[in-house]
Scaffold this motif. Structure first.
Motif, PDB file in Angstrom:
ATOM      1  N   VAL A 363     -15.233  -7.710 -16.093  1.00  0.00           N
ATOM      2  CA  VAL A 363     -14.634  -7.048 -14.937  1.00  0.00           C
ATOM      3  C   VAL A 363     -13.902  -8.116 -14.135  1.00  0.00           C
ATOM      4  N   LEU A 364     -12.622  -7.887 -13.884  1.00  0.00           N
ATOM      5  CA  LEU A 364     -11.800  -8.824 -13.112  1.00  0.00           C
ATOM      6  C   LEU A 364     -11.470  -8.217 -11.758  1.00  0.00           C
ATOM      7  N   HIS A 365     -11.283  -9.059 -10.742  1.00  0.00           N
ATOM      8  CA  HIS A 365     -10.793  -8.539  -9.466  1.00  0.00           C
ATOM      9  C   HIS A 365      -9.924  -9.587  -8.788  1.00  0.00           C
ATOM     10  N   ALA A 366      -9.046  -9.109  -7.924  1.00  0.00           N
ATOM     11  CA  ALA A 366      -8.197  -9.990  -7.122  1.00  0.00           C
ATOM     12  C   ALA A 366      -7.868  -9.274  -5.821  1.00  0.00           C
ATOM     13  N   ASP A 367      -7.923 -10.002  -4.709  1.00  0.00           N
ATOM     14  CA  ASP A 367      -7.535  -9.459  -3.412  1.00  0.00           C
ATOM     15  C   ASP A 367      -6.037  -9.651  -3.224  1.00  0.00           C
ATOM     16  N   LEU A 368      -5.341  -8.546  -2.970  1.00  0.00           N
ATOM     17  CA  LEU A 368      -3.888  -8.533  -2.929  1.00  0.00           C
ATOM     18  C   LEU A 368      -3.397  -8.060  -1.570  1.00  0.00           C
ATOM     19  N   GLU A 369      -2.174  -8.426  -1.251  1.00  0.00           N
ATOM     20  CA  GLU A 369      -1.579  -8.021   0.017  1.00  0.00           C
ATOM     21  C   GLU A 369      -0.117  -7.671  -0.199  1.00  0.00           C
ATOM     22  N   LEU A 370       0.310  -6.596   0.463  1.00  0.00           N
ATOM     23  CA  LEU A 370       1.691  -6.134   0.394  1.00  0.00           C
ATOM     24  C   LEU A 370       2.125  -5.652   1.774  1.00  0.00           C
ATOM     25  N   PRO A 371       3.414  -5.682   2.057  1.00  0.00           N
ATOM     26  CA  PRO A 371       3.884  -5.067   3.305  1.00  0.00           C
ATOM     27  C   PRO A 371       3.711  -3.560   3.255  1.00  0.00           C
ATOM     28  N   ALA A 372       3.845  -2.933   4.387  1.00  0.00           N
ATOM     29  CA  ALA A 372       3.754  -1.473   4.453  1.00  0.00           C
ATOM     30  C   ALA A 372       4.802  -0.844   3.550  1.00  0.00           C
ATOM     31  N   SER A 373       4.465   0.288   2.979  1.00  0.00           N
ATOM     32  CA  SER A 373       5.385   0.966   2.076  1.00  0.00           C
ATOM     33  C   SER A 373       6.492   1.674   2.844  1.00  0.00           C
ATOM     34  N   THR A 374       7.655   1.702   2.251  1.00  0.00           N
ATOM     35  CA  THR A 374       8.779   2.460   2.816  1.00  0.00           C
ATOM     36  C   THR A 374       9.130   3.656   1.935  1.00  0.00           C
ATOM     37  N   LEU A 375       8.309   3.916   0.913  1.00  0.00           N
ATOM     38  CA  LEU A 375       8.607   4.983  -0.037  1.00  0.00           C
ATOM     39  C   LEU A 375       7.955   6.300   0.391  1.00  0.00           C
ATOM     40  N   ALA A 376       8.595   7.391   0.002  1.00  0.00           N
ATOM     41  CA  ALA A 376       8.014   8.717   0.180  1.00  0.00           C
ATOM     42  C   ALA A 376       7.381   9.147  -1.137  1.00  0.00           C
ATOM     43  N   PRO A 377       6.250   9.854  -1.092  1.00  0.00           N
ATOM     44  CA  PRO A 377       5.641  10.327  -2.337  1.00  0.00           C
ATOM     45  C   PRO A 377       6.608  11.232  -3.089  1.00  0.00           C
ATOM     46  N   PRO A 378       6.687  11.118  -4.412  1.00  0.00           N
ATOM     47  CA  PRO A 378       7.584  11.992  -5.175  1.00  0.00           C
ATOM     48  C   PRO A 378       7.080  13.421  -5.164  1.00  0.00           C
ATOM     49  N   PRO A 379       7.963  14.393  -5.322  1.00  0.00           N
ATOM     50  CA  PRO A 379       7.509  15.791  -5.373  1.00  0.00           C
ATOM     51  C   PRO A 379       6.650  16.045  -6.605  1.00  0.00           C
ATOM     52  N   ARG A 380       5.749  16.986  -6.486  1.00  0.00           N
ATOM     53  CA  ARG A 380       4.890  17.373  -7.594  1.00  0.00           C
ATOM     54  C   ARG A 380       5.715  17.974  -8.740  1.00  0.00           C
ATOM     55  N   THR A 381       5.359  17.618  -9.960  1.00  0.00           N
ATOM     56  CA  THR A 381       5.932  18.288 -11.125  1.00  0.00           C
ATOM     57  C   THR A 381       5.115  19.547 -11.415  1.00  0.00           C
ATOM     58  N   PRO A 382       5.660  20.498 -12.186  1.00  0.00           N
ATOM     59  CA  PRO A 382       4.848  21.660 -12.568  1.00  0.00           C
ATOM     60  C   PRO A 382       3.552  21.267 -13.281  1.00  0.00           C
ATOM     61  N   HIS A 383       3.611  20.227 -14.091  1.00  0.00           N
ATOM     62  CA  HIS A 383       2.413  19.752 -14.781  1.00  0.00           C
ATOM     63  C   HIS A 383       1.369  19.250 -13.787  1.00  0.00           C
ATOM     64  N   GLU A 384       1.799  18.484 -12.800  1.00  0.00           N
ATOM     65  CA  GLU A 384       0.865  17.979 -11.795  1.00  0.00           C
ATOM     66  C   GLU A 384       0.280  19.114 -10.970  1.00  0.00           C
ATOM     67  N   GLN A 385       1.070  20.126 -10.667  1.00  0.00           N
ATOM     68  CA  GLN A 385       0.549  21.278  -9.933  1.00  0.00           C
ATOM     69  C   GLN A 385      -0.564  21.962 -10.729  1.00  0.00           C
ATOM     70  N   ALA A 386      -0.386  22.027 -12.048  1.00  0.00           N
ATOM     71  CA  ALA A 386      -1.406  22.645 -12.895  1.00  0.00           C
ATOM     72  C   ALA A 386      -2.661  21.769 -12.970  1.00  0.00           C
TER      73      ALA A 386
END
Length: 424
Positions: A363-386
């Motif tokens: 089991v590996l682990h690492a503590d990571l850091e990133l700036p705040a996201s500027t992305l919007a979640p993508p719309p659901r596909t029909p498959h994801e809705q199911a």
């Protein structure tokens, strides 16, 4: 779901689990749940108590669910023999799929059991994400594509893709990604999966990074990495199941004649994506190990980053040390190349050597850091809705009966051969 976003930097822990599998892990619902739970339990000591955790599991960890209810077939010892025996034993369910959807016997076998196996896989992962409170990359599994019909999920005909499912800590769906570039073992001559569409690959913003998935071979391909980079991916997830000795030679399309050591080839995936990429800052690449009937799987799991973030020099066996590895599982041995190649052969299925199946888990682990996201979640596909509906369902998968229909074996074999001849 709507994943919460903040303006503050994202600090989180990434965890890669390198498990060992065997056919016995998949012959019953309880065996599968126990095997998958064991991986989260192994990760438990590495979970951060004060920041979100991202746990990444391995590729095709749902594929052997085709063995569910088939402990009786394991003495046949090879995947090919077991698959044929299962097709014959499950003829009443598999043959109509083969004839109606015009697919191969191996795909028909998988599709015939897909409703129960998909539900078992998704519900097990959902429950573990909730229990351990983690963002979970479930690994990947062969699953159909679904759509909603009359308020219920309905399987699309003939399609069976290698899918990764991402879940939030409350067990709800973040998104799904299909593998685009299949290996020869995943194509018609092997388990016969359907390639995904590059145009459907998306990036999912979360508190544990803007997640893009490149399953195994996809992480080696410029078109996949380029699309994820263009979508703003900051954390690349590469679930993997390398079906070869880790110290053997590798040659895959588009240039199968270009043979090189497996570890050398692996430097062309996550490590290259993070050390030379634009938006991709980190990558998590867990690899399953172990002998599954006559098939052998091996590798070294890794978490990679920019060279400036991982200055310690290290690398896979049979390669020179370099920056870029935040965490790396050691292989089972070290030494001259010829010696390591011999060890790889000794580990393999049916080698008869005392080292057979003595792979390393980790089991590996690492503590990571990133700036705040500027992305919007993508719309659901029909498959994801199911899949959202399936994740909300309760109940147990149907029990698969034992080999009570062996009396139909001769008829089944004739029907399968006749169907194959018509297809060709």
């Amino acid at each position: 779901m709507t994943v919460p976003q903040t303006a503050a930097p994202r600090r989180f822990r990434a965890i890669a689990v390198q498990p060992k599998w065997s056919a016995e892990n998949f012959i019953s619902d309880d065996a599968f749940r126990g095997w998958l739970r064991g991986q989260l339990e192994a990760a438990r000591p590495h979970l951060s108590p004060n920041r979100p955790n991202l746990v990444v599991l391995t590729e095709l960890n749902g594929l052997p669910l085709v063995l569910r209810g088939a402990g009786w077939a394991l003495p046949l010892k090879t995947f090919e023999r077991v698959a044929l025996a299962l097709f014959l034993a499950r003829l009443p369910r598999a043959l109509p799929v083969l004839l109606r959807e015009k697919v191969s016997p191996i795909r028909a076998l998988q599709l015939a059991g897909s409703a129960d196996n998909t539900r078992l896989y998704l519900h097990t992962c959902r429950d573990l994400a909730r229990e351990y409170g983690v963002y979970l990359c479930c690994g990947s599994a062969p699953m159909p594509r679904y759509r909603m019909v009359g308020g219920q999920p309905v399987r699309g005909a003939a399609t069976l893709t290698n899918q990764t499912v991402l879940l939030a800590p409350d067990g709800t769906l973040i998104g799904v990604t299909d593998k685009v570039h299949l290996t020869p073992d995943e194509e018609a001559g092997g388990v016969d999966l359907t390639p995904g569409e590059l145009s459907e690959m998306r990036v999912f913003p979360t508190p544990v990074g803007d997640l893009g998935v490149a399953i195994s071979l996809d992480a080696f391909r410029a078109d996949v990495i380029g699309r994820l980079e263009a979508g703003g991916c900051t954390v690349l997830l590469q679930p993997d199941a390398n079906g070869a000795a880790w110290t053997s030679k590798e040659g895959l399309p588009p240039d199968p004649a270009r043979l090189r050591d497996q570890p050398v080839a692996w430097l062309e995936s996550s490590w290259t994506a993070t050390t030379t990429g634009r938006s991709i800052r980190y990558a998590v690449n867990p690899m399953v190990v172990g002998n599954l009937l006559d098939l052998s799987f091996d590798g070294q799991s890794a978490i990679t980053g920019r060279a400036a973030d991982a200055t310690k020099l290290r690398s896979y066996v049979m390669t020179d040390p370099r920056p870029g590895f935040l965490a790396l599982t050691p292989w089972v041995a070290d030494g001259p190349h010829a010696e390591l190649q011999m060890v790889g052969q000794q580990l393999a299925a049916h080698s008869g050597h005392p080292r057979e199946d003595a792979y390393r888990t980790d089991v590996l682990h690492a503590d990571l850091e990133l700036p705040a996201s500027t992305l919007a979640p993508p719309p659901r596909t029909p498959h994801e809705q199911a899949l959202e509906i399936i994740l909300k369902q309760v109940g147990q998968p149907r029990r698969i009966p034992s080999a009570s229909v062996w009396v139909l074996a001769g008829l089944g074999l004739i029907a399968a051969v006749s169907a194959l001849r018509r297809r060709h």
